[in-house]
Design an enzyme around this catalytic site. Sequence first.
Site, PDB file in Angstrom:
ATOM      1  N   LYS A 155      39.830  34.349  43.125  1.00  0.00           N
ATOM      2  CA  LYS A 155      38.964  35.418  43.666  1.00  0.00           C
ATOM      3  C   LYS A 155      38.552  36.458  42.549  1.00  0.00           C
ATOM      4  O   LYS A 155      38.818  37.403  42.025  1.00  0.00           O
ATOM      5  CB  LYS A 155      40.021  35.494  44.435  1.00  0.00           C
ATOM      6  CG  LYS A 155      40.355  35.309  45.477  1.00  0.00           C
ATOM      7  CD  LYS A 155      40.364  35.843  46.747  1.00  0.00           C
ATOM      8  CE  LYS A 155      40.390  37.570  47.278  1.00  0.00           C
ATOM      9  NZ  LYS A 155      39.601  36.742  48.353  1.00  0.00           N
TER      10      LYS A 155
HETATM   11  N1  PMP Z   1      37.105  31.844  50.915  1.00  0.00           N
HETATM   12  C1  PMP Z   1      37.262  32.938  50.054  1.00  0.00           C
HETATM   13  C2  PMP Z   1      35.462  33.169  49.225  1.00  0.00           C
HETATM   14  C3  PMP Z   1      36.919  34.019  49.892  1.00  0.00           C
HETATM   15  O1  PMP Z   1      36.669  35.266  49.639  1.00  0.00           O
HETATM   16  C4  PMP Z   1      38.087  33.927  50.810  1.00  0.00           C
HETATM   17  C5  PMP Z   1      39.587  35.278  51.255  1.00  0.00           C
HETATM   18  N2  PMP Z   1      40.238  35.360  50.671  1.00  0.00           N
HETATM   19  C6  PMP Z   1      38.994  32.699  51.743  1.00  0.00           C
HETATM   20  C7  PMP Z   1      38.088  31.696  51.006  1.00  0.00           C
HETATM   21  C8  PMP Z   1      39.756  32.822  52.949  1.00  0.00           C
HETATM   22  O2  PMP Z   1      41.335  32.685  51.803  1.00  0.00           O
HETATM   23  P1  PMP Z   1      42.827  32.845  52.582  1.00  0.00           P
HETATM   24  O3  PMP Z   1      42.710  32.226  53.410  1.00  0.00           O
HETATM   25  O4  PMP Z   1      43.714  33.321  50.763  1.00  0.00           O
HETATM   26  O5  PMP Z   1      42.512  34.423  52.913  1.00  0.00           O
END
Ligand code: PMP
Length: 302
Positions: free
Chosen positions: A152
């Site tokens: 991220k």
């Molecule tokens: N893809 C991206 C690019 C994101 O920013 C997120 C949000 N965190 C997700 C997928 C979903 O991931 P998670 O379930 O870990 O929040």
Amino acid sequence: MITYFDGKFVDDAEAVISVRSRALNYGLGCFGGIRGYLAADGRQINLFRVGDHITRLMHSARVLHMRLPGAHAEICGLVGELLRRNEVHHDVYVRPLVLNGSTKLAPVMREEDSVLAIYCLPLQRYMEKDAIDVCVSSWRRATDNAIPARTKATGLYLNSALARREAHDNGYDEAIFLTEYGKVSEGSAEHVFIVRDGVLYTPPSTEDNLDGITRRSLIALATEDLGLKVVERVIGRTELYVADELFLCGTGAQIQPVRSVDRRTIGDGGIGTVTARLTEHFNNVVRGRVEARRGWLTPVWE
Ligand code: PMP
């Protein structure tokens, strides 16, 4: 609100970083997004898989030559402490953020320039509609070899913002990215699942998408608790159009049904039975109503 910033809990107004910072100038940073859910007693807040979120943040930091100011348990502890200091008794979103605080010129990564901030905000729904209309973006997902897509990284969200803006300008609610090689990757901040003949399919995390925690959780809930079959494999664009059901998922979006892709209606345009079953179970899990999944929840209050 109280925010954690560089070793101290301060008022939001004091949690500021220089316009000269490399975090702002070059997008050098990484972050997490964690949900805390109000429990049935109307008081307790349970953090959902906080330990896994902090592990992922540490992985993002490692990839980006950044570091956190403490061990895993200490950072998890700061999240709980932040919510207690803000006297939170409602659904909440927590954003830990590691920023490059150096004010020097040139995009240089140095572990010692890392500054940790953690803030929180009340959050109910992420999207307004029960079922959304999405498009396939003309923007390709940044490849893991360009801007590490499994992290991220703050700078990666330029890619997401471009896709969202284009989707909104064209009358859609959200966009789905393809990889540079033209296969389904993810949404701007969500993973993609399709359902065909009762089987769930989702792209492997090597398709330039984030190492997702909701995705991982739903795979476990579907296979271990609901007896559903989940296949992680490369998905082609037109498979989206002929899916029986399609949903996006993420910490913010939770489970977000999709009713059309590029103006092709998915199923009968409503919320499919597999999506509905999984959503009900997921909601029970996050609200602490599933004993076997209590291990995913960390209470904030005594
Ligand atoms: N893809 C991206 C690019 C994101 O920013 C997120 C949000 N965190 C997700 C997928 C979903 O991931 P998670 O379930 O870990 O929040």
